[in-house]
Design a protein around this motif. Structure first.
Motif, short mmCIF file in Angstrom:
data_model
loop_
_atom_site.label_atom_id
_atom_site.label_comp_id
_atom_site.label_asym_id
_atom_site.label_seq_id
_atom_site.Cartn_x
_atom_site.Cartn_y
_atom_site.Cartn_z
N ASP A 179 63.85 -16.48 -23.22
CA ASP A 179 64.14 -17.77 -23.84
C ASP A 179 62.97 -18.31 -24.65
N THR A 195 60.87 -17.08 -30.23
CA THR A 195 59.73 -16.93 -31.13
C THR A 195 58.83 -18.15 -30.99
N PHE A 196 58.06 -18.17 -29.92
CA PHE A 196 57.06 -19.23 -29.72
C PHE A 196 57.68 -20.62 -29.57
N ASP A 197 58.76 -20.76 -28.82
CA ASP A 197 59.33 -22.09 -28.63
C ASP A 197 58.61 -22.78 -27.47
N LEU A 199 54.91 -10.72 -28.47
CA LEU A 199 54.34 -11.84 -29.22
C LEU A 199 52.81 -11.90 -29.14
#
Lengths: 338, 422
Positions: free
Chosen positions: B267, B270-272, B200
């Protein structure tokens, strides 16, 4: 006591990139990253770009594809070059374009990104082209925009710069015809590069034989191999037999700290010279996203030499951005009518 | 009030108890377990059949947010969440505004907590003035004002100040709670330096940002003889270093946040931003080693409770504030480990109640006769969904929102007073 047997809801779980980027029909609605997009979609982007690349040769360099659409260039980080190519692409598609340089406006007065987005939506914007210094910014905005709005990522932190990667893929395809069997080397600051991450995903999806990254270990991510690349610390072995060389831009502020000792030493080890170029295939293609630090990343005679397609990349960038804008707004129309 | 807790399975490792027994309470004190005291007449009988009766949990580092950050949480809202979660005592972090570095702030917090009337609050005084990491705060004055220990997060001290602070704490026999974090190695990182940070492009925090700090603290603690507790460790290597230090008979303890026993870097997805924690969620191997560390008694479990207002998580990932509103999910997460056969129920009590009480030197964490009745009753089968209806904390910043949990606190008694009943 609550005895409801509700199953675990994932309402707070963020959707993954592919479900966020594609509409119900599997069409590209936002363009945030090249990761998890199919070969078909990447190919379609290049095919549409190909059809647009003749527009620039016409006397009137415009097509009425996005007439009446409003595209907002939302730049939280300064970038004249990227913003200009997006602006030009939008104008060639006959869209109305607004440039907002947020780095010097609203958010510095404490307005949140969401407030900015809501305001622009109220002005009936159809598309946001977003550049932001934080990885994940384009994803964040795409999750919060109204359903009719598309988001194009024009670079988020170190994460992704998918239009740059696709213009590079487009340039490679125009040079080499196909991706199968190609060996591609990416040289430079992989750690901080959103361009490299997007290129690696796209190259692997398009089916090249091998992607190599060549860099000093301080400029590599913690787990580079998990990206699907081979890692080389030596330029000569890394360049051995490659078809394409992609140079990355090296920010000057990486020098003189804990990452790199000096420009001189960097050039010595990782700078591309005619002598080192000889290790690659004779018909090697040399690329660079610009602007080039001549004498740091590469020699001037390589940058301007016969293998270099650096200026074609810039031209191709406009066609790719026209293609992405057209596809994303088209997919949004398709979901409206369904 | 005379209270009898009837028919529950009493789990009290301090006294070697595990079986169905009655617990008798009067005047806020446990008067007997098993056998009723002479002439005991219950005014309230709590039917606990099918439930666990345990000593109330003790949290070594909770962020109550008040004074200064009431948009995130208040002493009232968060201590109410604490008793709902089974905690009868919480130590509150000094990173308030103003910083808890004077007796006045300590007194304010104690008064407000008493007024709220839920969990007992033990303030942690700032180790340095303003938590700035430069000058020692008045440790003796803070101790007199009721601070149970001193605390410094983040670790922004030079080695010299750290050494001085630990040395000075020994003069007043004060425990020092530290978050092991080398800020220069952390260097603005926001996730574990691993697969996800690579993918990411998020600035990574290498494991050495934690282990270098632990090594430094262990050396200084050994030399000065200071009592040190490390809060929120996140890596396998850290567990190994602590095991070694404890083998060497050093007075150094540590805890892991309960969610680190369940979540990993993957976990983050995508950028949570709900998975943006400090320390970061690390690899599967780290998670496994942390669970093993808990099972072996090398480390305890804390909540790492960090409630936030919604806006704190509404930004691109690196710009969001780290932390999970976690008090209320600790128990079901621990029971899940029991269910998976990784730890025992006795260990849950040891790690959440008994051992933290010993570290703090407080009379809690047991159901011994003649001690204050800090007791939690748990329905281990009760299923509940993490949602508005079942949530008490001001902060809804939890990655478990919407998920189903098993195991629920039904009653909490603080000093023999029923402060929570489901």
């Amino acid at each position: 006591m609550n005895s409801s047997k509700q199953t675990a809801s994932t309402s707070f779980k963020a959707p993954d990139s592919s479900s966020l980027q594609l509409n119900d029909q599997g069409r590209l609605r936002h363009f945030l990253t090249t990761e998890n997009l199919s070969k078909d979609i990447l190919t379609e982007i290049m095919d549409v770009a190909e059809s647009f690349s003749s527009v620039a040769d016409q006397a009137v360099k415009k097509v009425p594809v996005l007439r009446g659409k409003t595209i907002v260039n939302l730049f939280f980080e300064d970038s004249t070059r990227t913003r200009t190519t997006f602006e030009l692409a939008a104008k060639r598609l006959s869209a109305d374009v607004i440039n907002l340089n947020i780095a010097t406006s609203a958010t510095s007065k404490g307005e949140s990104i969401l407030d900015t987005i809501r305001n622009l939506e109220a002005m009936h914007a159809d598309m946001f082209v977003v550049r932001h210094g934080d990885s994940g910014a384009a994803h964040f905005i795409a999750r919060h925009v109204a359903p009719h709005v598309s988001v194009i990522n024009a670079g988020d932190g170190r994460h992704a710069h998918p239009t740059q990667a696709m213009l590079d893929m487009f340039s490679i395809r125009r040079e080499k015809k196909e991706f199968k069997g190609l060996k591609v080397a990416i040289i430079g600051d992989i750690l901080h590069s959103r361009v490299a991450r997007s290129q690696i995903h796209a190259l692997n999806t398009l089916g090249v034989q091998e992607v190599r990254v060549i860099a000093p270990s301080t400029l590599l991510p913690s787990d580079t191999k998990s990206l699907g690349v081979q890692v080389h610390g030596d330029l000569r072995s890394g360049l051995d037999g490659v078809d394409v060389i992609i140079m990355l831009r090296l920010q000057r502020e990486r020098m003189g700290g804990a990452l790199l000792p000096s420009e001189h030493e960097y050039f010595e080890c990782f700078g591309l010279t005619a002598e080192k170029l000889a290790y690659a295939k004779p018909d090697v293609t040399v690329m660079h996203p610009g602007p080039i630090n001549r004498g740091v990343e590469m020699d001037a005679d390589v940058a301007d030499g016969k293998h270099s397609i650096i200026l074609q990349q810039v031209t191709n960038g406009i066609a790719i951005r026209m293609a992405v804008m057209t596809l994303a707004l088209g997919a949004n129309r398709a979901s409206d009518s369904s | 009030m005379n209270i009898c807790i009837k028919g529950g399975r009493v789990i009290d490792p301090a006294n070697g108890r595990d079986g169905v027994q009655e617990v008798y309470i009067s005047k806020g004190i446990i008067q007997g377990v098993g056998e009723a005291p002479k002439d005991f007449r219950a005014e309230l009988t709590i039917n606990a059949s099918g439930s666990f009766v345990m000593p109330g949990f003790v949290d070594l580092n909770t962020n109550l947010r008040e004074p200064g950050y009431e948009q995130k949480g208040t002493i009232k809202s968060e201590t109410k969440a604490a008793v709902r979660a089974g905690y009868t005592t919480v130590c509150c972090s000094p990173n308030t505004q103003p910083v808890l570095d004077t007796p006045a702030v300590a007194q304010l917090i104690i008064d407000k907590a008493e007024l709220a009337g839920y969990a007992k609050v033990l303030p942690l005084g700032a180790l340095t003035v303003g938590l700035e990491g430069k000058a020692l705060s008045e440790a003796y004055a803070l101790k007199k004002a009721g601070c149970i220990a001193l605390c410094q997060t983040p670790n922004n001290m030079t080695s010299q100040v750290l050494r001085g602070a630990l040395q000075y704490a020994t003069t007043h026999d004060l425990l020092v709670i530290l978050k092991p974090e080398d800020m220069s190695i952390k260097d603005g990182g926001c996730v574990h330096a691993g697969v996800i940070s690579s993918k990411l492009g998020l600035p990574g925090i290498p494991t050495s940002a934690e282990t270098v700090a632990i090594a430094q603290i262990i050396e200084i603690a050994e030399e000065t003889g200071a009592r040190v507790h490390l809060t929120g460790i996140s890596s396998a290597k850290s567990v190994a270093m602590l095991a070694r230090a404890q083998f060497d008979k050093l007075t150094i303890t540590a805890d892991v946040h309960a969610h680190h026993l369940h979540l990993t870097e993957y976990d983050v997805g995508t950028f949570d931003a709900n998975y943006h924690t400090s320390p970061p969620l690390r690899s599967q191997a780290d998670k496994d080693a942390l669970i093993e560390g808990v099972a072996k008694g090398i480390i305890d479990v804390s909540s790492g409770h960090q409630p936030h207002e919604v806006e704190a998580k509404q930004a691109p990932f690196p710009s969001t504030e780290p932390g999970i509103s976690s008090l209320e999910t600790v128990l079901p997460l621990m029971l899940e480990l029991v269910d998976d056969g990784l730890i025992s129920l006795t260990q849950v009590v040891e790690r959440l109640a008994l051992s933290p009480s010993k570290i703090l030197g407080i009379e809690s964490g047991s159901l011994s006769e003649k001690v204050a009745a800090n007791i939690v009753i748990i329905d281990p089968e009760a299923q509940w969904t993490v949602n508005d209806e079942n949530w008490q904390s001001n902060g809804v910043n939890t990655p478990f929102w919407g998920q189903q949990m098993t195991g629920m606190v039904t009653h909490t008694l603080v000093n023999g007073r029923l402060v929570f009943e489901k």
